[in-house]
Design a protein around this motif. Structure first.
Motif, short mmCIF file in Angstrom:
data_model
loop_
_atom_site.label_atom_id
_atom_site.label_comp_id
_atom_site.label_asym_id
_atom_site.label_seq_id
_atom_site.Cartn_x
_atom_site.Cartn_y
_atom_site.Cartn_z
N MET A 84 0.85 -1.19 0.00
CA MET A 84 0.00 0.00 0.00
C MET A 84 0.88 1.23 0.00
N PHE A 85 0.56 2.21 -0.85
CA PHE A 85 1.43 3.37 -1.05
C PHE A 85 0.59 4.63 -1.18
N ARG A 86 1.00 5.67 -0.46
CA ARG A 86 0.31 6.96 -0.54
C ARG A 86 0.92 7.81 -1.65
N LEU A 87 0.04 8.55 -2.33
CA LEU A 87 0.46 9.56 -3.29
C LEU A 87 -0.23 10.87 -2.89
N PRO A 88 0.24 11.51 -1.82
CA PRO A 88 -0.48 12.66 -1.27
C PRO A 88 -0.59 13.84 -2.22
N GLU A 89 0.36 13.99 -3.15
CA GLU A 89 0.26 15.09 -4.11
C GLU A 89 -0.99 14.99 -4.96
N ALA A 90 -1.51 13.77 -5.09
CA ALA A 90 -2.70 13.53 -5.92
C ALA A 90 -3.90 13.08 -5.10
N ASN A 91 -3.78 13.14 -3.77
CA ASN A 91 -4.86 12.63 -2.91
C ASN A 91 -5.24 11.21 -3.34
N ALA A 92 -4.24 10.35 -3.43
CA ALA A 92 -4.46 9.02 -4.00
C ALA A 92 -3.71 7.95 -3.21
N LEU A 93 -4.08 6.72 -3.47
CA LEU A 93 -3.40 5.55 -2.93
C LEU A 93 -3.21 4.53 -4.04
N GLY B 143 4.87 10.54 -12.72
CA GLY B 143 5.96 11.36 -12.19
C GLY B 143 5.94 11.52 -10.69
N ILE B 144 4.84 11.12 -10.05
CA ILE B 144 4.74 11.20 -8.59
C ILE B 144 5.40 9.97 -7.97
N SER B 145 6.01 10.15 -6.83
CA SER B 145 6.63 9.05 -6.12
C SER B 145 5.63 7.92 -5.89
N HIS B 146 6.03 6.69 -6.16
CA HIS B 146 5.24 5.46 -6.02
C HIS B 146 4.25 5.25 -7.16
N ALA B 147 4.18 6.16 -8.13
CA ALA B 147 3.18 6.02 -9.19
C ALA B 147 3.40 4.77 -10.03
N LYS B 148 4.63 4.27 -10.06
CA LYS B 148 4.92 3.09 -10.87
C LYS B 148 4.71 1.78 -10.11
N GLU B 149 4.31 1.87 -8.86
CA GLU B 149 4.03 0.65 -8.11
C GLU B 149 2.85 -0.09 -8.75
#
Length: 354
Positions: A105-114, A264-270
């Motif tokens: 499980m990974f947070r992408l806070p810049e996009a309000n996403a998981l 381009g956001i951290s963890h986006a490629k997970e």
């Protein structure tokens, strides 16, 4: 405004400093402890009222909890204090399974996403049903949906067997049953959305439901949860099949495999399913397509990317009769439930009846 509404923005940075899955567990454990001590109702007093009918059921409001947050049905009563009009728990599989390896499980806070690739981790039907039977939510009149899936080890050709086992087991305990065929984290599961596979599964579910209705003396609504990654033809096909095989409603949508809006956001490629804000538009597209292809009264539950009340209202205006929350709760906290109820009541109240 309840104390919990004011506290969550202060607590969130602490939770977000932790591993996402561990933070999730700690939050639920904390809520449950407060509930057991009788304190939760003092800090979380939300009871937003906007009565609607959905799937033939009377709901206090059209804002529900999506499946996935409480996979084992262990926290139903604690979550019931948050003001939901209905709660859905699971996904449960016939046998217990650990899910995919951690981290998952990974947070992408810049996009309000998981992004999650949990993989239907759960303790199996026996533990799930014990939790459901021990909860007070349904006994007090709360509407409870139970979400069923297939085990990862079950070949896709035998998937129907797992769903029939799940349906038979949860049927006596559910106000409605959700058939999850759209998680991207169980190999080949989404193949069940293809016409041949879906027709076979829906036929089996229809026949089993008739048998169970006769046995238990009541018809429990069955709904199917679909993916946001469907084209117009696939949506139209599904819309044609669901009422044909006596499925009572549809949940649109699950998480997406797309990375639109997060590149381009951290963890986006997970690997895994993306949820949160970036899914909102994709979910709306599916809801609009379903409403176009289904009869006006056919129930649609909209879920995906609701981070504020205005987006809940958009789901209703797109054709949904009710909505569900998950990722938005992680970013916004319990205030989101009341905010969504208020936003929905500001549009035509008759649009939520189904």
């Amino acid at each position: 405004m309840s104390l919990a509404y004011r506290l969550y923005p202060l607590i969130r940075p602490i939770l977000f400093s932790m591993d996402p899955e561990r933070a999730h567990e700690r939050t639920l454990e904390g809520l449950n402890r407060l509930h057991q001590w009788g304190l939760l109702k003092k800090v979380l007093d939300a009871k937003p009222s906007a009565p609607v009918r959905l799937l033939g059921l009377q709901l206090p409001n059209p804002v529900g909890l999506a499946a996935g947050l409480d996979k084992n049905g262990a926290y139903i009563d604690a979550l019931g204090h948050m003001g939901f009009g209905f709660i859905e728990v699971g996904t449960v599989t016939p046998k217990a399974q650990p899910g995919n390896p951690k981290p998952r499980m990974f947070r992408l806070p810049e996009a309000n996403a998981l992004i999650n690739r949990l993989g239907f981790n759960n303790k199996g039907l026996d533990a799930f049903l014990a939790n459901v039977a021990g909860s007070e939510w349904k006994k007090r009149g709360g509407i409870l949906g139970l979400n069923i899936g297939k085990n990862a080890a079950t070949p896709i050709e035998q998937a129907a067997n797992d769903y029939l086992l799940g349906l038979a087991a949860v049927y006596p305990h559910a106000d409605y049953v959700t058939v999850n065929i759209s998680s991207p984290n169980t190999q080949n599961l989404r193949a069940l959305q293809q016409v041949d596979e879906l027709t076979g599964l829906l036929t089996a579910l229809r026949d089993k439901r008739k048998e169970l209705a006769d046995k238990h003396g009541r018809a429990v609504p069955v709904v199917v949860k679909i993916a946001p990654d469907l084209d117009a033809n696939q949506i139209a096909t599904i819309a044609g099949l669901l009422p044909q095989y006596e499925i009572d409603g549809v949940i649109a949508t699950n998480t997406t495999l797309s990375r639109k809006g997060v590149n381009g956001i951290s963890h986006a490629k997970e690997k895994g399913g993306l949820s949160g804000m970036p899914v909102h538009e994709a979910s709306l597209k599916v809801i609009r397509g379903l409403r176009r292809d289904l009869s006006p009264e056919y129930p649609i539950i909209g879920v995906g990317g609701i981070m504020e009340g205005a987006q809940a209202a958009e789901k209703i205006q797109a054709g949904a009769n009710a909505i569900q929350l998950y990722t938005g709760l992680i970013y916004r906290g319990p205030v989101l439930v009341d905010e969504c109820v208020r936003a929905i009541t500001q549009i035509s109240p008759t649009s939520t009846n189904a």
